[in-house]
Every structure is written in C-alpha cells, then in structure tokens.
Design an enzyme around this catalytic site. Structure first.
Site, PDB file in Angstrom:
ATOM      1  N   SER A  64      -6.200  -9.201  -3.642  1.00 44.42           N
ATOM      2  CA  SER A  64      -5.316  -9.771  -2.615  1.00 44.42           C
ATOM      3  C   SER A  64      -5.760 -11.166  -2.174  1.00 44.42           C
ATOM      4  O   SER A  64      -5.236 -11.702  -1.193  1.00 44.42           O
ATOM      5  CB  SER A  64      -5.241  -8.825  -1.412  1.00 44.42           C
ATOM      6  OG  SER A  64      -6.521  -8.355  -1.075  1.00 44.42           O
ATOM      7  N   HIS A 107       0.810  -1.229   0.000  1.00 39.93           N
ATOM      8  CA  HIS A 107       0.000   0.000   0.000  1.00 39.93           C
ATOM      9  C   HIS A 107       0.838   1.271   0.000  1.00 39.93           C
ATOM     10  O   HIS A 107       0.320   2.349  -0.229  1.00 39.93           O
ATOM     11  CB  HIS A 107      -0.904   0.016   1.239  1.00 39.93           C
ATOM     12  CG  HIS A 107      -1.616  -1.279   1.443  1.00 39.93           C
ATOM     13  ND1 HIS A 107      -1.164  -2.257   2.300  1.00 39.93           N
ATOM     14  CD2 HIS A 107      -2.736  -1.768   0.876  1.00 39.93           C
ATOM     15  CE1 HIS A 107      -1.989  -3.297   2.254  1.00 39.93           C
ATOM     16  NE2 HIS A 107      -2.944  -3.031   1.395  1.00 39.93           N
ATOM     17  N   GLU A 114      -3.163   3.100   1.887  1.00 41.58           N
ATOM     18  CA  GLU A 114      -2.617   3.690   0.652  1.00 41.58           C
ATOM     19  C   GLU A 114      -2.824   5.201   0.635  1.00 41.58           C
ATOM     20  O   GLU A 114      -1.940   5.969   0.233  1.00 41.58           O
ATOM     21  CB  GLU A 114      -3.274   3.057  -0.583  1.00 41.58           C
ATOM     22  CG  GLU A 114      -2.703   3.645  -1.866  1.00 41.58           C
ATOM     23  CD  GLU A 114      -3.456   3.205  -3.116  1.00 41.58           C
ATOM     24  OE1 GLU A 114      -3.920   2.047  -3.161  1.00 41.58           O
ATOM     25  OE2 GLU A 114      -3.587   4.035  -4.033  1.00 41.58           O
TER      26      GLU A 114
END
Ligand code: SF4
Length: 315
Positions: A266, A74, A126
C-alpha cells in the site's frame, strides 16, 4: 553507499484498483464520496484522496443516505453490506478480488458442511470482513499454539482459508499443525494465495542476503509491511519500518555499505523516492534495482464505474 531496491515492491494490483475506484468515483460523480475505513493502509494515500474530496468514515451511520460509498480493499462483513442496502447507499466495492476470492472459498466450505478455520491476525479489517462474510461456523487462529488450543473434535470436517497478507511461507507451519490435528481437512490450492504478498516477501528474502540494513517503506498499521520487516529481521538484518524520508534515522545506516529498500503493497513509489532523497542528504548514494519478478496483474474496475466512464466518454 549503495541502495538496492527490491523487485517487486510497493503497490499491488488490488491497491491500484482501490485507489483508482476512489479517483474515478470523484471524477464521475463529484465530491464528496465516502470511503469506509482507510481505502488502503497508507496515510499519504488517504490524505491525498481526502484533499480531492474523499471522506473517510469508520461507520456507515456517518454517510448521508444515497451517497456514493466505497468499501475499502480489505473487504467488509455481510452486515455492512446489509446496512448499506438498508440505508440505500450507492456502493462501489473496492474489495480486492483476491480477498473476495477468499470470501468465496469460505462460503463454499461452509456449504460443504465444514467448519472454517481462518488463519490470520485478530482485529485486522480483512479478517473481520472475511469472518463476517461466512454465514456459518468459523474460527480464527494466528499461531500453532492457537491450533493446539482449539476445542474441536479431531474428526470434525474442517477447512482452512488464509488472510491474503500472509504468504504461503507464513502460514505453512500453522497449516501443518492443522493437518496434524484434523483428519478431515481441506484448503485452497497453493496458487490461490496472493501473488503480491508472496512476491514481495520472496524479494525481501533475496535482498536481505546482500543488504547490511533494510528499510521497509510502509504504514505502521499495514500488515504486509510489518511482515516484510519481520522477514528482514528473521534473516538477521537490522530492519526498520519507515513511513517516509522524514522518519529516517541516520544511525540506522551509519557504516552500512548496502542499504536495501522495499515497500509494502500500500506504499506509493514516491515515498521510496522520498527515503532515497533522505539518504542522499547523508552522503553520495548509488541506486540499483535487484533483478526480480515483473508483475503484470491488473484487476478490472467495478461494472458501475466502467458504465459511468463509457457514458461520459461515449465509448
Ligand atoms: S496484497 Fe494481494 S490481496 Fe491485498 S490488495 Fe494487494 S493483491 Fe489484493
């Protein structure tokens, strides 16, 4: 019951690289290696790396001086990079190159004297990393209403950048609102958005046209997985975010003849298989893959790891 799998689904190149960095670091330098934040937002991935010797921390103060330290996909703020330097940590940066590209865009716009407007979700790592990389004025907006509420003169030179797990489609309305609001506004090319986010969202839109119910395999804290579920719901299809097969509720699929399955960027494919195995326990299942884009994107490992690998293999 027919099960149709979205194409593409699951791991993107940034996630594959981040996991590879942890595994290669464990192989080259031996455990423990320290990872700041979950390397990617998936508990199964994190637990499997933990079992191999990775230690996950939220703060660098938990890392012993000099230890191998990996930044998650991130990205991190500059103050985190500075803290790592001060503490003489051996950093391997698993920030996705596409996230790093957004950091670069933000810095360039600040250097041009523009106020940067980041379109993203407050609190996401992020977003915190990106805002913390921009050494200049920057604000965060999430919605068109946030744009209306900005207390900034309409003639101010501004530039927008976007969180990678929002697609062009997601951000279009907010960007349009920004363009209406500001007379001197620039932003990145459309090609600059994350290919994986856009591809997974387009695939799930297509899947929603044929599925009676949609299962999104991914973690509750995975931004892109949540968005995939929202897209299914917006298309009028009952959609559920599911970490693995153990979370399948038989009532969701009762009476459904077509179950669509996708996975966040993910989520490993084995969790998709785990969900299919749970569906098979309810009755016969025929699995097919919806035609879609075959992704071929790959990102290189950091130079330090490539050097260590070359030294170990003599190549
Ligand atoms: S979703 Fe896109 S930006 Fe995020 S890690 Fe994957 S490739 Fe990188």
């Amino acid at each position: 019951m027919r099960v149709i799998l979205a194409q593409p689904r699951g791991f993107c190149a940034g996630v594959i690289r981040a996991i590879d960095i942890v595994e290669q670091a464990l192989a080259r330098f031996g455990p423990p290696v320290y990872v700041r934040h979950e390397i990617v937002h998936n508990r199964h991935v994190v637990e499997s790396l933990r079992a191999k010797g990775a230690r996950f921390v939220e703060h660098l103060s938990e890392v012993p001086p000099g230890a191998i330290t990996i930044f998650s996909a991130h990205g991190v703020a500059r103050r985190v990079e500075e803290e790592a330097r001060t503490r003489k940590l051996n950093v391997l940066d698993a920030t996705c190159p596409l996230v790093a590209k957004v950091h670069g865009q933000g810095k360039r716009y600040v250097a041009q004297g523009r106020l940067v407007i980041l379109v993203g979700h407050a609190g996401h790592p992020e977003v915190e990393g990106t805002l913390g990389q921009i050494a200049g004025p920057a604000v965060l907006v999430q919605t068109e209403r946030d744009v209306e509420a900005l207390d900034i003169a309409p003639t101010t030179p501004v530039a927008y950048i976007t969180q990678t797990t929002l697609s062009v489609d997601d951000t279009r309305a907010v960007i349009s609102a920004l363009e209406r609001r500001f007379s001197d506004i620039v932003g990145p090319d459309i090609d600059d958005i994350c290919y994986a986010t856009q591809n997974r969202q387009s695939a799930v839109r297509a899947l929603a046209k044929v599925a009676d119910v949609l299962l999104v395999v991914g973690a509750k804290n995975s931004s892109n997985s949540n968005r995939l579920r929202e897209i299914g719901r917006e298309a009028g299809v009952p959609s559920h975010l599911i970490a693995d097969g153990s979370e399948l509720d038989a009532a969701w699929v009762r009476g459904a003849s077509v179950v669509g399955i996708t996975a966040g960027a993910s989520a490993p494919e084995e969790l998709v298989e785990d969900v299919i195995a749970s569906l098979r326990r309810l009755g016969p299942v025929e699995v097919s893959v919806q035609p879609g884009i075959e992704e071929k994107v790959e990102f290189r490992l950091p130079a330090e790891l490539l050097r260590a690998r070359r030294a170990a293999t003599g190549t």
